[in-house]
Structure formats: structure tokens, C-alpha cells
Motif scaffolding. Structure first.
Motif, short mmCIF file in Angstrom:
data_model
loop_
_atom_site.label_atom_id
_atom_site.label_comp_id
_atom_site.label_asym_id
_atom_site.label_seq_id
_atom_site.Cartn_x
_atom_site.Cartn_y
_atom_site.Cartn_z
N LYS A 39 0.76 -1.24 0.02
CA LYS A 39 -0.13 0.08 -0.04
C LYS A 39 0.90 1.36 -0.01
O LYS A 39 1.74 1.16 0.70
CB LYS A 39 -1.09 -0.14 1.17
N ASP A 55 -5.65 1.85 6.15
CA ASP A 55 -4.85 2.17 4.91
C ASP A 55 -5.64 1.76 3.79
O ASP A 55 -5.23 1.42 2.46
CB ASP A 55 -3.26 1.54 4.91
N TRP A 58 -5.49 3.60 0.52
CA TRP A 58 -4.25 4.07 0.13
C TRP A 58 -4.09 3.34 -1.49
O TRP A 58 -4.85 2.22 -1.59
CB TRP A 58 -3.04 3.57 1.01
N ASP A 60 -2.88 0.60 -3.94
CA ASP A 60 -2.32 -0.52 -4.22
C ASP A 60 -1.01 -0.51 -5.22
O ASP A 60 -1.42 -0.16 -6.51
CB ASP A 60 -3.18 -1.75 -4.58
#
Length: 392
Positions: A39, A55, A58, A60
Motif C-alpha cells: 500500500k 490504509d 491507500w 495498491d
């Protein structure tokens, strides 16, 4: 189907399956690529090292990754002209992973081939250390902090905000590979094998192997250090065994010498490589093994003949090459690193100066394999800085 088998056959099948299972457990891969399923967040997140940090929003991604090359070019960006007017800043990476029970009793570490720059690494919320320089590999021991009952979280903060820190495009982030290392408590040290060829002729060569072995147990350990040299056909061309005793919680350097008859010498025209297979043996069990490729060659500089490789004067015909891969930025994908060496070779180069920092392992391996001599630099500046925030 099983009803047609007699009891003895069932026992044999069970033992075979059990043996295969045990063998698979014993053969835990020593060096495991750890590039996938990370992430990423561009910006600072002071609490992102905590295991329970959220997260989900966030990005990938897989490594290697350079966030600067993804940004917009702007003359106001702090990297300036040397950095291509790309963005810099701070970025965070996080990765969740599970630890199998077969790793209990093992030593587990994490290796980073390169993070630009000022990286801080955390495992399960605990800081492992700070590595300021963006071009060298580094490693941390994860063993004391691993959770075998739940998820583990590895977090990395990279800080490239202090500009200008480079005279060329540096990139930002975890731009080289990450590796998970799993070994027995008695093992070959990380980056612990050094190979030289102090005596070389067409008839025979002496290969010197320096091996750092480590005992991370509370008791003295004795074992056999076994080294085999293999040619390109995997044929054994020389070997050496030595008995080693290591005190508790200690390291030792062991030196072995092996003679190779009629060696195939490495040169840019004929980049012949051998492989050293180093094993730690306890009884009949191999408890650790490392393989290292190397070339047999002699180097000499004299006033009369200049630079000589394998006894022949060679003109060094090369250039200075930085670590980036053009539109890929600093991301050190193996194929891109290899292609860069192929282009140098096709242009007639027989040498390269890695300006002005250590390159990736993939680049060096390609140079060995394709026939490029390397002047491997460490730093741009030693005692005097060349930019405000460089590593001098």
C-alpha cells in the motif's frame, strides 16, 4: 479407491506424503522476493506505522516504485533542473503479511536494495532504524517482533523532501527490490561471501573465498563449511571442506582456497562465469546454502603497460551511467537494468562507471554476465558537499 489398497500400501503412501511435507518445511526458501501487494500514500502520515492504522484508501502497488516519475513536471518543483523538475516530498509504504509456523526457531530479516531516501522502517509499530543514504542496501532483523498468531505489518517512510540533495535525477521511494530472508540460527551472514582470484594463469587459478558465518544461539556450535565451485555446465571443478567451531552469539570469517585447473577466464569478449555453492553442514543436513557467481580474472596496472586484464593490455572504453531508466524513472526493474547494459555493450563499451553511487544488484549481475567491467562508486562527495542536502 483406498479400499483396494492393502494396509502396507496405505502405510507407504502415508510415509511418502509425510516425508514430502517434512522436506518442504525444511526447504524454506532462504531469499524471498517481497515486492508484491504493498500500500502506498504520497504525503506524511505520522501514525501510519501502527498495526491498526486504516490504509484502505491507500494505493495498491508492487515494487520497485518511484513516485517522482509519476508526478507532474513543474519549474517550481524543488528538485530543480538537475532532477528534471519532478516532485519529491514524503511517502509511506505498508505491507501486511503472515508468518508460517515452520519459521519458528528461524531468523527472519528484511533486506532493502535501495530506498530514496532517509528511510525509516517499522515492524508492527516498532521502529527498526533509519537509513539516510538512498543508494545502498540495508537490512533489519525482524525475528524478535514477529507475530505468529496474527497479521504482521511492515511500514516504510521515505523522506525526499529536503532539496536539493542530488546533482541528477534521483527518484523517490522504494525503487529497488525488497527481500525477506529466512535462515537457521547458524547461518552464512548477510552479504557474507567475498570471492577473489589472487593467482591466475591459463593452466590454473587460485580462488579465495571469504565467508562470514554467524551463530545466533546461546550455545557453541560446530559444523562443516563446504564450498563447491561449479562451471557453466554445473560440473564440480573444485571443492573445499573445513570444520568450524563458533562460540555462542558470535561471528567468524573463514577463508578457503580452491584451485581450478584450466580455468575459463572472464573478459568483456568472453564473460565466463563460475558459481560458488557454499553450504553449512550439520551431520547429513544442509542447514544453510548460498550461491554466488564470479569470474576468474587477473587485474594489473603498471606504468609501462597501463591496465592489464588476464595479462593483456586493455583500453578501458566506457562512460558514466546514472541509475535511472528513462521514462521508468529510478525504478530498477530487472529487465530494464539488463537492457541498459545491453545498450552499453552494443555501443562498444567494455566498462562503465556507476556515477556516482552503487547501482542495483540486477545491474551488476548483468554486467558480469554480458561482459562489462565496472568502476563502482560509493558517493558523489566524500568530505565536501555538492548540493545543500546531499550525502557528503
Amino acid at each position: 479407491m483406498l479400499k483396494n489398497l492393502n494396509p502396507l500400501s496405505i502405510v507407504i503412501v502415508f510415509l511418502l506424503c509425510y516425508g514430502i511435507s517434512i522436506k518442504a518445511q525444511e526447504n524454506t526458501q532462504r531469499k524471498q522476493l517481497f515486492d508484491y501487494n504493498w500500500k502506498f500514500y504520497l504525503g506524511d502520515a505520522p501514525t501510519a506505522s501502527a498495526n491498526d492504522f486504516n490504509d484502505t484508501d491507500w494505493r495498491d502497488l508492487d515494487l520497485p516504485h518511484d513516485w517522482s516519475i509519476e508526478g507532474k513536471i513543474n519549474p517550481e518543483n524543488p528538485m530543480g533542473g538537475a532532477g528534471g523538475y519532478f516532485s519529491a516530498g514524503v511517502g509511506w509504504y505498508r505491507k501486511n503479511f503472515d508468518v508460517p509456523n515452520v519459521w519458528k526457531g528461524k531468523r527472519v530479516s528484511i533486506n532493502f536494495d535501495g530506498v530514496y531516501m532517509n528511510s525509516e522502517v517499522f515492524i508492527n509499530g516498532k521502529t527498526l532504524g533509519v537509513h539516510p543514504y538512498g543508494y545502498t542496501s540495508f537490512s533489519y532483523d525482524l525475528t524478535p517482533y514477529l507475530d505468529f498468531t496474527g497479521k504482521n505489518v511492515l511500514s516504510v517512510r521515505a523522506d525526499n523532501s529536503r532539496q536539493i540533495n542530488c546533482r541528477w535525477y534521483s527518484g523517490s521511494g522504494i525503487y529497488r527490490h525488497v527481500w525477506l530472508m529466512v535462515t537457521d540460527p547458524v547461518h552464512i551472514d548477510n552479504w557474507g561471501i567475498g570471492i577473489t582470484t589472487p593467482e591466475v594463469s591459463s593452466e590454473k587459478a587460485t580462488v579465495q573465498i571469504k565467508i562470514i558465518v554467524q551463530n545466533e544461539t546461546e550455545l557453541p556450535q560446530s559444523f562443516i563449511l563446504n564450498t563447491q565451485l561449479l562451471d557453466v555446465n554445473a560440473s564440480n571443478v573444485g571443492s573445499n571442506q573445513i570444520n568450524v567451531v563458533l562460540l555462542a552469539n558470535s561471528k567468524k570469517e573463514v577463508v578457503q582456497f580452491i584451485t581450478v585447473s584450466n580455468p575459463l577466464l572472464w573478459s568483456p569478449e568472453t564473460p565466463q562465469l563460475y558459481q560458488a555453492r557454499v553450504q553449512i553442514l550439520k551431520g547429513i543436513n544442509v542447514i544453510d546454502e548460498c550461491k554466488t557467481s564470479f569470474g576468474i580474472r587477473s587485474l594489473k596496472f603498471t606504468v609501462e603497460d597501463g591496465f592489464q586484464l588476464n595479462g593483456k593490455t586493455v583500453e578501458i572504453n566506457g562512460g558514466c551511467v546514472h541509475h535511472d531508466n528513462g521514462c521508468l524513472g529510478a525504478a530498477a526493474f530487472d529487465r530494464a537494468e539488463e537492457r541498459r547494459v545491453e545498450l552499453l555493450k552494443a555501443a562498444g563499451f567494455n566498462a562503465v562507471r556507476t556515477s556516482h553511487n552503487p547501482p542495483s544488484e540486477a545491474f551488476l549481475n548483468a554486467c558480469d554476465r554480458l561482459g562489462i567491467m565496472v568502476i563502482d562508486e560509493s558517493f558523489d562527495g566524500w568530505r565536501e558537499k555538492k548540493t545543500d542536502f546531499d550525502y557528503a
